[in-house]
Structures are given as structure tokens and as C-alpha cells.
Design a protein around this motif. Structure first.
Motif, PDB file in Angstrom:
ATOM      1  N   LEU B  51      -9.821 -47.493 -22.800  1.00 19.48           N
ATOM      2  CA  LEU B  51      -9.814 -46.640 -23.635  1.00 19.48           C
ATOM      3  C   LEU B  51     -10.940 -46.267 -24.455  1.00 19.48           C
ATOM      4  O   LEU B  51     -10.878 -47.247 -25.461  1.00 19.48           O
ATOM      5  CB  LEU B  51      -8.571 -45.793 -24.223  1.00 19.48           C
ATOM      6  CG  LEU B  51      -8.500 -44.319 -24.473  1.00 19.48           C
ATOM      7  CD1 LEU B  51      -8.452 -43.607 -23.061  1.00 19.48           C
ATOM      8  CD2 LEU B  51      -6.922 -44.174 -25.068  1.00 19.48           C
ATOM      9  N   CYS B  62     -11.466 -39.987 -26.475  1.00 19.98           N
ATOM     10  CA  CYS B  62     -10.546 -39.101 -25.534  1.00 19.98           C
ATOM     11  C   CYS B  62     -10.363 -37.703 -26.400  1.00 19.98           C
ATOM     12  O   CYS B  62     -10.054 -37.783 -27.478  1.00 19.98           O
ATOM     13  CB  CYS B  62      -9.278 -39.820 -25.412  1.00 19.98           C
ATOM     14  SG  CYS B  62      -8.095 -38.842 -24.497  1.00 19.98           S
ATOM     15  N   ILE B  63     -10.166 -36.830 -25.453  1.00 20.32           N
ATOM     16  CA  ILE B  63     -10.067 -35.402 -25.920  1.00 20.32           C
ATOM     17  C   ILE B  63      -8.705 -34.760 -25.785  1.00 20.32           C
ATOM     18  O   ILE B  63      -8.450 -33.686 -25.660  1.00 20.32           O
ATOM     19  CB  ILE B  63     -11.248 -34.360 -25.734  1.00 20.32           C
ATOM     20  CG1 ILE B  63     -11.275 -34.586 -24.149  1.00 20.32           C
ATOM     21  CG2 ILE B  63     -12.533 -34.780 -26.360  1.00 20.32           C
ATOM     22  CD1 ILE B  63     -12.127 -33.234 -23.491  1.00 20.32           C
ATOM     23  N   SER B  64      -7.862 -35.855 -25.144  1.00 17.60           N
ATOM     24  CA  SER B  64      -6.564 -35.208 -24.816  1.00 17.60           C
ATOM     25  C   SER B  64      -6.420 -34.239 -24.078  1.00 17.60           C
ATOM     26  O   SER B  64      -5.697 -33.189 -24.000  1.00 17.60           O
ATOM     27  CB  SER B  64      -5.733 -35.144 -26.177  1.00 17.60           C
ATOM     28  OG  SER B  64      -5.914 -35.895 -27.137  1.00 17.60           O
ATOM     29  N   ASP B  66      -5.786 -34.469 -20.781  1.00 15.23           N
ATOM     30  CA  ASP B  66      -4.734 -34.714 -19.810  1.00 15.23           C
ATOM     31  C   ASP B  66      -5.279 -34.556 -18.461  1.00 15.23           C
ATOM     32  O   ASP B  66      -4.365 -34.544 -17.253  1.00 15.23           O
ATOM     33  CB  ASP B  66      -3.466 -33.677 -19.733  1.00 15.23           C
ATOM     34  CG  ASP B  66      -2.287 -34.150 -19.723  1.00 15.23           C
ATOM     35  OD1 ASP B  66      -1.898 -35.274 -19.986  1.00 15.23           O
ATOM     36  OD2 ASP B  66      -1.432 -33.580 -19.256  1.00 15.23           O
ATOM     37  N   VAL B  79      -0.275 -39.072 -21.932  1.00 16.27           N
ATOM     38  CA  VAL B  79      -1.067 -38.786 -22.810  1.00 16.27           C
ATOM     39  C   VAL B  79      -0.225 -38.015 -24.087  1.00 16.27           C
ATOM     40  O   VAL B  79       0.359 -36.818 -23.580  1.00 16.27           O
ATOM     41  CB  VAL B  79      -2.104 -37.694 -22.641  1.00 16.27           C
ATOM     42  CG1 VAL B  79      -3.416 -37.684 -23.738  1.00 16.27           C
ATOM     43  CG2 VAL B  79      -3.205 -38.493 -21.288  1.00 16.27           C
ATOM     44  N   CYS B 112     -11.878 -37.981 -15.520  1.00 13.29           N
ATOM     45  CA  CYS B 112     -12.158 -38.091 -16.975  1.00 13.29           C
ATOM     46  C   CYS B 112     -13.520 -37.255 -17.462  1.00 13.29           C
ATOM     47  O   CYS B 112     -14.588 -37.858 -17.000  1.00 13.29           O
ATOM     48  CB  CYS B 112     -12.025 -39.472 -17.972  1.00 13.29           C
ATOM     49  SG  CYS B 112     -12.107 -39.407 -19.435  1.00 13.29           S
ATOM     50  N   PRO B 113     -13.544 -36.099 -18.275  1.00 17.80           N
ATOM     51  CA  PRO B 113     -14.758 -35.551 -18.390  1.00 17.80           C
ATOM     52  C   PRO B 113     -15.585 -36.219 -19.293  1.00 17.80           C
ATOM     53  O   PRO B 113     -17.081 -35.737 -19.317  1.00 17.80           O
ATOM     54  CB  PRO B 113     -14.196 -34.139 -18.875  1.00 17.80           C
ATOM     55  CG  PRO B 113     -13.055 -34.404 -19.411  1.00 17.80           C
ATOM     56  CD  PRO B 113     -12.405 -35.464 -18.797  1.00 17.80           C
ATOM     57  N   ALA B 116     -13.851 -41.530 -21.339  1.00 14.76           N
ATOM     58  CA  ALA B 116     -13.176 -42.210 -22.141  1.00 14.76           C
ATOM     59  C   ALA B 116     -12.395 -43.159 -21.638  1.00 14.76           C
ATOM     60  O   ALA B 116     -12.340 -44.360 -21.888  1.00 14.76           O
ATOM     61  CB  ALA B 116     -12.197 -41.113 -23.052  1.00 14.76           C
ATOM     62  N   LEU B 117     -11.689 -42.783 -20.408  1.00 12.92           N
ATOM     63  CA  LEU B 117     -11.012 -43.904 -19.499  1.00 12.92           C
ATOM     64  C   LEU B 117     -11.754 -44.461 -18.550  1.00 12.92           C
ATOM     65  O   LEU B 117     -12.442 -43.954 -17.891  1.00 12.92           O
ATOM     66  CB  LEU B 117      -9.964 -43.219 -19.016  1.00 12.92           C
ATOM     67  CG  LEU B 117      -8.665 -43.934 -18.296  1.00 12.92           C
ATOM     68  CD1 LEU B 117      -8.015 -44.861 -19.257  1.00 12.92           C
ATOM     69  CD2 LEU B 117      -7.674 -43.393 -17.539  1.00 12.92           C
TER      70      LEU B 117
END
Ligand code: SF4
Ligand code: SF4
Lengths: 369, 151
Positions: B51, B62-64, B66, B79, B112-113, B116-117
């Protein structure tokens, strides 16, 4: 069978599921009369994971990695078949660039699969050396897969509508280098095996399956071609731009284990030929066709079959208009080809049974799904 | 007659052995000496997840959203987030990634936009217990630390 010296009764023996020559977890119940095989019965299902059922519970995009786990030796062929089937449902076609790269990777995978088959088949029969050489060359193809998509075996290289990854720098060069390196190696395997007296005597006339029987059992792939029928989906029903490439479908006439060996060896050479043509003419352009983010095919059904290294691999998908297939059926070549074991093994010796199982080229992940 | 002579002088055998002999040269040895020499892993290799954190301020990227959890066919990413009342943004609290069920297909990474992942080149994922295969946020951010053995 003729009565034996000591009028013994039939002996029923289990071969497998942990037998090293059954290529996984295949259990064969063998009825023996001395050394003669009177009949065989396959018990399968030890590796059953319910892939078709999983498919019904996953979206179209999500299911793609699972098909790699059926025939894990030729994961790319499986992925290609699945992507083509969904593309047919969606009525889209992969871009020319994606198609050319798909062909290169699929043929590389065919070579990898045949190499693994050759190594293990030779090992079963008692020739240990070819296994090491086959693994050595297979490594090159696996390295190309690793560099291209990040995984070596269960690659998940293709996506519905095209490809996820652009080729890496030096992809073409590396593939061409492999082609140059590989052809002399095939000669090397042939030098070890083809003329070898033990090899010939163990294979010629063993496990004969003629053309009519092949068709009756639905046997496809190199087994059918070794019996003299030039049926290759790549030629008969071209997909992914195979009609553009110039290659031959190697056939042999006798349909015995030796001919199947020769057909597969010739196929590896033809694959190199296709790869050379395809990699020299990878067109520029996008790698992904216009596919919606959420794949929701219209109501309908589609069947697509591709020529996997082991035979005809078919995907039948029934869509009810939602994001998940209503029914997904796979026609795995290994499963269908395995049926012919009994026919081929009847009357042969126990030692030949190992050769016959090897020559079918089964992958239990695909037989059991 | 030729066949007999070939049999007596073991011609086939020597032909085969000649092929074996040719590969004896040290230059032709291809075996990898794994623990001593780590193999060169391809850049795109899909191995242990990570991450990513912003190198400038050390905060997670990460912007959570999901999306990775939704994209995963195995449904193994969880998440955990709380809404920050001041910024009205979601703050990442926990992130659980069960590598024991992961098939490293890369769909989460693609989804993931904000990148982050990421699946990294670390491949030493073995653990002594099943719990060890479940990565929490700390492991995901710091990376796996396989035990180093000396021989
Ligand atoms: S790699 Fe695939 S299986 Fe693993 S977490 Fe990501 S999406 Fe899920
Ligand atoms: S998709 Fe990326 S940003 Fe969104 S929750 Fe997953 S890791 Fe975080």
C-alpha cells in the motif's frame, strides 16, 4: 484375453492418484491379467473446484483469472478462449495489435506446454535427460510471460476486448531471439529421442487410436492429427487473425504414440514459424477495443473454440443480460481425450499404460475443472 | 547387419551421450542458485501487495474508495475507513489483505484509481501460520520482511 500359464483370475489394481506417471491426481483402476491390461477405468474429480459454478457467480471480468487455473500449463490459451467467447457475446473484436500480440503469446504458450509434455512423457518412459533440456527452454518462454504480464504460469495476460499490458521494451527482440535459439534445440531433442532405439521400440505401435475411433470419442488436437485427420481449429475456424499466418498442420497416419510424438514435435516448429510471422508484423495502435467498464452482454449465447495445445478448447457462455454469466460451460480437451484411454490401453502391457497416459497429454486441472 | 553393428558398438547410446556431454560446459549451466543469488524479477511481477504511501508527507495514498475490494474476485480485501468530519473525506483506518486466498491476478491493482495498491516484486510470501498470511495495514505499507537465513 488368452488364458495364462497359471490360470490366474483377473487382478484389479489402483494406479494413482499419487502415482507419478499419472500427471497429477488421476486414478486409474486397471484390470490386469498378468502383465496384460484387460481394461481401465479412470476415476477423476480429485482436483474438482467447480470452475463452471464459480463462473456463474463472478462477473465476466472477474472470472478471467480462474480459467488460467484449468489448464495451468497453457494458461494463455485458456484465457484467449474465454476472452474470445465474451467478445463474441459483446460483439466486439480485439484490435489488430492486440490480436497479433495474443497470437505471439499463445504460440509461445503452446511451445511451453508441448515442452512440458515432452519432458514428462520422456521421463515416464525412462529418458530423464530431455526433461532438463525441455525445462531449460521452457524457462525462456516463462521469462517472456513474466516480463510481459507479471506472472509465469497463471498469467491472466488477456482482458476482454484486448490486453491490459503494452509490450515491454525489447519484447519483439526477445521473442525472435527465442525463436532462433529454440529451433536447434528441437533438433537436439530429436537427436536424443527420435532415432533412439529404446524410444522407438517403446512407442511405435503402442496405444493405437485410428481416425474413426478418434472421431467417435471426440478426441481432438495432436491425437487426432496423428491419426491422419488434418483438423486444426486455427485453420478450420480461424480466430484472432490466424488466417493471416502461413503454417502447416502436421499430420501422421498411424495414430500410435510415436506419431503423436512426431506431430507435437512438428507443431513446435510450426509454432515458431507463426511466432516469427506474427512478431515481425505487430501493427501499431491501441491494445484495447472499446469495451464498457461494466461488462453486461446482451441476452444470448456464444460458443467459441480455440486450438489449445491439447486439443479443442471450447467455451459456451449463456448470458441473461446481467453482469454474470447464467451458465458457463467449458469443453476441456484433456477431459475428452482421456476417455480414449481405455480403448488404447486394452491389450497393452502395464509399462505401456504409462506411455499411453503420457501421450494423451492430460492436465488434471482441466480434466476435473 | 548394420543394425547389429550399431547394437554392438552402442551407437545410439553414444549419440545420446554426446548431446549430454555438450551441455557440460560451465557456461551452459542454467540452474539458479536461489538463496545465494536472488533471481532478477521482472518489473511487472505480481508478488506481495504493498500500500503505497506518499513519500513527501508519509501519508497513505489510498483514498478508501473501496474499488479494489469490489474488483477482487476472491473478495479478500477489506477497507476500513471513517469519515473525517472536518475535511469530509474518508480516512483510511484499516486495510486487510488476505494473501492466503489471493491469486495475484492483478485486478485490484488495475482497479485502484490512485495507484495506492500495488503488487510488488517481493515473492517470499511463506509464513508459519495462516494468520501470518493475512496482511494488515502496517505490513502492507512497510513491505514484507522475510526471515534471512545464513548457511
Ligand atoms: S490480486 Fe486478484 S485475487 Fe488478489 S487481491 Fe487482487 S484482485 Fe483479489
Ligand atoms: S482502490 Fe486504491 S484507493 Fe481505493 S480503496 Fe483500494 S487501495 Fe485504496
Amino acid at each position: 484375453m488368452a488364458g495364462t500359464f497359471l490360470d490366474s483370475t483377473e487382478l484389479v489394481l489402483n494406479m494413482g492418484p499419487q502415482h507419478p506417471s499419472t500427471h497429477g491426481v488421476l486414478r486409474v483402476i486397471v484390470k490386469l491379467d498378468g502383465e496384460r491390461v484387460n481394461g481401465t477405468e479412470c476415476v477423476i474429480g480429485y482436483l474438482h473446484r467447480g470452475v463452471e459454478k464459480i463462473g456463474e457467480n463472478r462477473t465476466y471480468t472477474m472470472f478471467a483469472p480462474y480459467v488460467d487455473r484449468m489448464d495451468y500449463v497453457a494458461a494463455i490459451s485458456n484465457g484467449l478462449g474465454y476472452c474470445l467467447a465474451v467478445e463474441k457475446l459483446l460483439n466486439v473484436e480485439a484490435t489488430p495489435r492486440a490480436q497479433a500480440i495474443r497470437v505471439v503469446l499463445t504460440e509461445l504458450n503452446r511451445i511451453a506446454s508441448h515442452l512440458l509434455w515432452l519432458g514428462t512423457h520422456a521421463l515416464d518412459i525412462g529418458a530423464i535427460t530431455p526433461l532438463f533440456y525441455c525445462m531449460r527452454e521452457r524457462e525462456y518462454t516463462l521469462n517472456i510471460f513474466e516480463k510481459y504480464c507479471g506472472a509465469r504460469l497463471t498469467t491472466h495476460a488477456f482482458r476482454i476486448g484486448g490486453l491490459q499490458y503494452e509490450t515491454y521494451d525489447g519484447f519483439e527482440k526477445e521473442v525472435e531471439e527465442f525463436c532462433d535459439l529454440f529451433l536447434p534445440k528441437v533438433d537436439e531433442y530429436e537427436e536424443l529421442l527420435t532415432g533412439n532405439r529404446i524410444w522407438r521400440e517403446r512407442l511405435i505401435g503402442v496405444g493405437i487410436l485410428n481416425e474413426a475411433d478418434c472421431k467417435a470419442y471426440g478426441v481432438t488436437g495432436p491425437m487426432l492429427r496423428a491419426a491422419g485427420c488434418a483438423w486444426d481449429i486455427r485453420k478450420a475456424l480461424p480466430y484472432s487473425g490466424y488466417e493471416k499466418y502461413d503454417f502447416e498442420v502436421p499430420i501422421r497416419q498411424n495414430g500410435d504414440t510415436y506419431d503423436r510424438y512426431m506431430v507435437r514435435m512438428a507443431e513446435m516448429r510450426q509454432s515458431v514459424r507463426i511466432i516469427r510471422q506474427a512478431v515481425a508484423a505487430i501493427p501499431e495502435g491501441p491494445i484495447m477495443a472499446k469495451v464498457p467498464k461494466i461488462i453486461k452482454p446482451p441476452v444470448g449465447e456464444a460458443y467459441v473454440s480455440v486450438e489449445a495445445p491439447k486439443g479443442e478448447l471450447g467455451y459456451y457462455i449463456l448470458s441473461d443480460g446481467t453482469t454474470q454469466p447464467y451458465r458457463l460451460r467449458v469443453r476441456p480437451p484433456s477431459f475428452v481425450n482421456l476417455q480414449s484411454l481405455d480403448k488404447m490401453a486394452k491389450g497393452s502391457l502395464v509399462a505401456d499404460l504409462v506411455a499411453i497416459i503420457g501421450t494423451i497429454d492430460i492436465v488434471l486441472g482441466e480434466v476435473d475443472r | 547387419m548394420t543394425k547389429l553393428l550399431r547394437t554392438i558398438f552402442l551407437v545410439d547410446l553414444f549419440q545420446g551421450l554426446w548431446v549430454t556431454f555438450r551441455t557440460q560446459h560451465p557456461k551452459n549451466i542454467v540452474t539458479e542458485q536461489y538463496p545465494e543469488h536472488r533471481p532478477k524479477i521482472a518489473e511487472r511481477y505480481r508478488g506481495a501487495p504493498r500500500l503505497n504511501i506518499n513519500p513527501e508527507n508519509g501519508q497513505t495514498l489510498c483514498i478508501s474508495c473501496d474499488l479494489c475490494a469490489v474488483a477482487c474476485p476472491e473478495n479478500l480485501i477489506i477497507v476500513g475507513w471513517v469519515r473525517n468530519p472536518e475535511t469530509k473525506r474518508k480516512d483510511l483506518v484499516t486495510f486487510t489483505y488476505d494473501t492466503s486466498r489471493c491469486m495475484f491476478c492483478g485486478l485490484c491493482e488495475d482497479a485502484c484509481p490512485v495507484d495506492a495498491l500495488e503488487l510488488t516484486q517481493d515473492f517470499e510470501l511463506a509464513s508459519y501460520s495462516r494468520e501470518g498470511a493475512i496482511f494488515d495495514r502496517q505490513i502492507l505499507e512497510e513491505g514484507i520482511k522475510p526471515t534471512k537465513y545464513r548457511f
